[in-house]
Design a protein around this motif. Sequence first.
Motif, mmCIF file in Angstrom:
data_model
loop_
_atom_site.group_PDB
_atom_site.id
_atom_site.type_symbol
_atom_site.label_atom_id
_atom_site.label_comp_id
_atom_site.label_asym_id
_atom_site.label_seq_id
_atom_site.Cartn_x
_atom_site.Cartn_y
_atom_site.Cartn_z
ATOM 1 N N LEU A 270 8.593 -13.571 3.639
ATOM 2 C CA LEU A 270 8.453 -12.112 3.665
ATOM 3 C C LEU A 270 9.278 -11.473 2.558
ATOM 4 O O LEU A 270 8.812 -10.538 1.879
ATOM 5 C CB LEU A 270 8.884 -11.569 5.023
ATOM 6 C CG LEU A 270 8.727 -10.055 5.232
ATOM 7 C CD1 LEU A 270 7.261 -9.653 5.106
ATOM 8 C CD2 LEU A 270 9.273 -9.643 6.596
ATOM 9 N N LEU A 271 10.490 -11.968 2.341
ATOM 10 C CA LEU A 271 11.345 -11.424 1.292
ATOM 11 C C LEU A 271 10.742 -11.650 -0.086
ATOM 12 O O LEU A 271 10.725 -10.741 -0.934
ATOM 13 C CB LEU A 271 12.737 -12.064 1.371
ATOM 14 C CG LEU A 271 13.787 -11.529 0.386
ATOM 15 C CD1 LEU A 271 14.050 -10.050 0.638
ATOM 16 C CD2 LEU A 271 15.072 -12.329 0.511
ATOM 17 N N VAL A 272 10.234 -12.850 -0.327
ATOM 18 C CA VAL A 272 9.626 -13.167 -1.623
ATOM 19 C C VAL A 272 8.378 -12.309 -1.848
ATOM 20 O O VAL A 272 8.157 -11.768 -2.945
ATOM 21 C CB VAL A 272 9.277 -14.661 -1.711
ATOM 22 C CG1 VAL A 272 8.374 -14.953 -2.905
ATOM 23 C CG2 VAL A 272 10.553 -15.493 -1.797
ATOM 24 N N LEU B 164 4.990 -0.508 -16.638
ATOM 25 C CA LEU B 164 4.307 -1.736 -17.024
ATOM 26 C C LEU B 164 5.313 -2.809 -17.447
ATOM 27 O O LEU B 164 5.170 -3.984 -17.105
ATOM 28 C CB LEU B 164 3.323 -1.460 -18.157
ATOM 29 C CG LEU B 164 2.074 -0.650 -17.789
ATOM 30 C CD1 LEU B 164 1.287 -0.285 -19.052
ATOM 31 C CD2 LEU B 164 1.185 -1.416 -16.815
ATOM 32 N N LEU B 165 6.350 -2.408 -18.199
ATOM 33 C CA LEU B 165 7.368 -3.367 -18.618
ATOM 34 C C LEU B 165 8.220 -3.826 -17.437
ATOM 35 O O LEU B 165 8.647 -4.989 -17.389
ATOM 36 C CB LEU B 165 8.246 -2.742 -19.703
ATOM 37 C CG LEU B 165 7.575 -2.592 -21.071
ATOM 38 C CD1 LEU B 165 8.436 -1.764 -22.007
ATOM 39 C CD2 LEU B 165 7.287 -3.961 -21.671
ATOM 40 N N PHE B 166 8.473 -2.935 -16.494
ATOM 41 C CA PHE B 166 9.170 -3.312 -15.264
ATOM 42 C C PHE B 166 8.404 -4.424 -14.555
ATOM 43 O O PHE B 166 8.996 -5.419 -14.103
ATOM 44 C CB PHE B 166 9.300 -2.088 -14.360
ATOM 45 C CG PHE B 166 9.765 -2.399 -12.956
ATOM 46 C CD1 PHE B 166 11.085 -2.729 -12.697
ATOM 47 C CD2 PHE B 166 8.871 -2.355 -11.896
ATOM 48 C CE1 PHE B 166 11.513 -3.020 -11.398
ATOM 49 C CE2 PHE B 166 9.282 -2.630 -10.599
ATOM 50 C CZ PHE B 166 10.603 -2.968 -10.357
ATOM 51 N N ALA C 7 0.835 -1.207 0.000
ATOM 52 C CA ALA C 7 0.000 0.000 0.000
ATOM 53 C C ALA C 7 0.869 1.255 0.000
ATOM 54 O O ALA C 7 0.561 2.241 -0.698
ATOM 55 C CB ALA C 7 -0.928 -0.007 1.211
ATOM 56 N N ALA C 8 1.950 1.243 0.765
ATOM 57 C CA ALA C 8 2.832 2.409 0.843
ATOM 58 C C ALA C 8 3.557 2.667 -0.473
ATOM 59 O O ALA C 8 3.907 3.821 -0.782
ATOM 60 C CB ALA C 8 3.844 2.212 1.970
ATOM 61 N N LEU C 9 3.790 1.628 -1.268
ATOM 62 C CA LEU C 9 4.502 1.773 -2.532
ATOM 63 C C LEU C 9 3.668 2.418 -3.634
ATOM 64 O O LEU C 9 4.223 2.999 -4.580
ATOM 65 C CB LEU C 9 4.971 0.399 -3.030
ATOM 66 C CG LEU C 9 6.170 -0.256 -2.343
ATOM 67 C CD1 LEU C 9 6.393 -1.642 -2.935
ATOM 68 C CD2 LEU C 9 7.423 0.594 -2.516
ATOM 69 N N GLN C 10 2.345 2.301 -3.544
ATOM 70 C CA GLN C 10 1.505 2.702 -4.676
ATOM 71 C C GLN C 10 1.681 4.165 -5.106
ATOM 72 O O GLN C 10 1.861 4.441 -6.300
ATOM 73 C CB GLN C 10 0.032 2.398 -4.369
ATOM 74 C CG GLN C 10 -0.282 0.935 -4.126
ATOM 75 C CD GLN C 10 0.308 0.029 -5.182
ATOM 76 O OE1 GLN C 10 -0.070 0.086 -6.344
ATOM 77 N NE2 GLN C 10 1.263 -0.800 -4.778
ATOM 78 N N VAL D 251 7.104 -5.107 -4.975
ATOM 79 C CA VAL D 251 7.819 -4.036 -5.688
ATOM 80 C C VAL D 251 7.558 -4.145 -7.188
ATOM 81 O O VAL D 251 7.234 -3.152 -7.861
ATOM 82 C CB VAL D 251 9.332 -4.103 -5.394
ATOM 83 C CG1 VAL D 251 10.089 -3.106 -6.267
ATOM 84 C CG2 VAL D 251 9.612 -3.819 -3.918
ATOM 85 N N LEU D 252 7.687 -5.360 -7.723
ATOM 86 C CA LEU D 252 7.410 -5.571 -9.146
ATOM 87 C C LEU D 252 5.952 -5.289 -9.475
ATOM 88 O O LEU D 252 5.635 -4.643 -10.482
ATOM 89 C CB LEU D 252 7.762 -7.009 -9.534
ATOM 90 C CG LEU D 252 9.231 -7.417 -9.464
ATOM 91 C CD1 LEU D 252 9.369 -8.910 -9.729
ATOM 92 C CD2 LEU D 252 10.065 -6.626 -10.459
ATOM 93 N N LEU D 253 5.073 -5.760 -8.635
ATOM 94 C CA LEU D 253 3.632 -5.632 -8.873
ATOM 95 C C LEU D 253 3.188 -4.174 -8.915
ATOM 96 O O LEU D 253 2.243 -3.823 -9.636
ATOM 97 C CB LEU D 253 2.873 -6.385 -7.778
ATOM 98 C CG LEU D 253 1.366 -6.575 -7.934
ATOM 99 C CD1 LEU D 253 1.044 -7.285 -9.241
ATOM 100 C CD2 LEU D 253 0.823 -7.371 -6.748
ATOM 101 N N THR D 254 3.878 -3.314 -8.172
ATOM 102 C CA THR D 254 3.533 -1.895 -8.140
ATOM 103 C C THR D 254 3.617 -1.264 -9.528
ATOM 104 O O THR D 254 2.880 -0.314 -9.832
ATOM 105 C CB THR D 254 4.452 -1.151 -7.152
ATOM 106 O OG1 THR D 254 4.218 -1.673 -5.836
ATOM 107 C CG2 THR D 254 4.196 0.342 -7.139
ATOM 108 N N GLY D 255 4.481 -1.793 -10.391
ATOM 109 C CA GLY D 255 4.566 -1.291 -11.755
ATOM 110 C C GLY D 255 3.264 -1.420 -12.511
ATOM 111 O O GLY D 255 2.996 -0.645 -13.447
#
Length: 432
Positions: free
Chosen positions: A339-341, A313-315, A294-297, A347-351
């Motif tokens: 937790l790491l996974v 999107l490509l990221f 949520a904080a990354l969005q 992070v990737l999903l935020t793209g």
Amino acid sequence: MTQHDQQVTAADPAPEPRPIRQLLAASVGNAVEWYDWYAYTFLATYIADQVFPKGSDNSLVPLLSTFAVFAVGFFMRPVGGLLMGAVADRQGRRAALTVTILLMGGSSLLVGLTPTYAAVGLLSPVVLVLARLLQGLSVGGEFAASTTFLVESAGPGRRGLFSSFQYVSTSIGQLAASGVAALLVATLSDGQMDGWGWRLPFFIGAALSLVGFWIRQGAHETHRTPAEEGDRPGLFDALRHHPRQSLLICGITAGGTLAYYTWTSYLPTYAELNTDISKGQALLAGTISLAFFAALQPVGGLLSDRVGRRPLLLFFGVGFAVLSVPLLKSLSGSFGSLLLVQCAGMVLLTGFTSISAAVNAEVFPARVRAAGIGFPYSLTVAVFGGTAPYMGTLFKEIGSPGLFPVYVAVLCVVSSVVYLRLPETAREPLER
């Protein structure tokens, strides 16, 4: 000009919309919608015990149970996206947002008031199925209306930022539902939870819906309705006149929705099925990573306003295509590993998630924007996102759990091809 005319003229201009109020109207309502949706998920075992009793002689009961829990809500989401999207295009975004939140509040109340099977027999699962139908209709319509409302409310160079609050509020609703359910389980006895405790979150959701309704009543309308323009779009106009854009929404969404439901909902269960991690540790890792997500969005939304939509999107797409298999295979059964996974995936999903609302809204013209987004998006979510847990479990049952990460990667490759061909729209004006 008379004094009266001067007063009328001065009163004619509509007040400028306040960005914070617009964000609050969309975000609070969306959070309430998803709180209600996920509350059912977290409390499904208690509901099943009261509404679908084990050992019943009536063969319809387990059938209805399966239908209600796994299919009904997602089945109705494309219908809700189409119908509520049409309301948003014809009557205005605010009108649709008002309908969806009242619909969700009413269906949440209906779940809370569902009689037990012991009291009314087969009528009990029928009432619950009806409530889930209404919830699915509401959630599908909510995305169509709130997506368009958020993006159309944004000022120049801020569509990505405003778009990001779609998933900020979704995550807040999911965390709130999880927190309320966990608090009740921790403070009430098993007998109290089975008897009446499981109903409380739905009564809370119904009350919160009224708060969201009040906030949305003060929102500024962002769309000139057909009554003003003299043009009334048909229910299927978006599909009929913009088939390429409709297919484009499916391609944009397919990999994103599978990755989203895998990483935000199914990953704790996937870890339990394939490693020896405890349920408590898996749920804790999921909660922490969801707050991080949520904080990354807003960061992703702001970045897209600077560098464009396509790079993000490509990221996401290429990142998941390359890393899905190694990330999921690296799960070792420890809390730190999970937790790491999860956080790496977030992070990737935020793209994708931080800008999906903006990307979708920038595909369609204003006249059919809400319905144009709502139906293909919700249909794709139902087909790929809603089936993520089922597919993961199916691969495990057939003895090939390693195929699930490959499935995620392949779908993200497909979406990445779509992203490569997608025109950059971040700096293009949004059609009103």
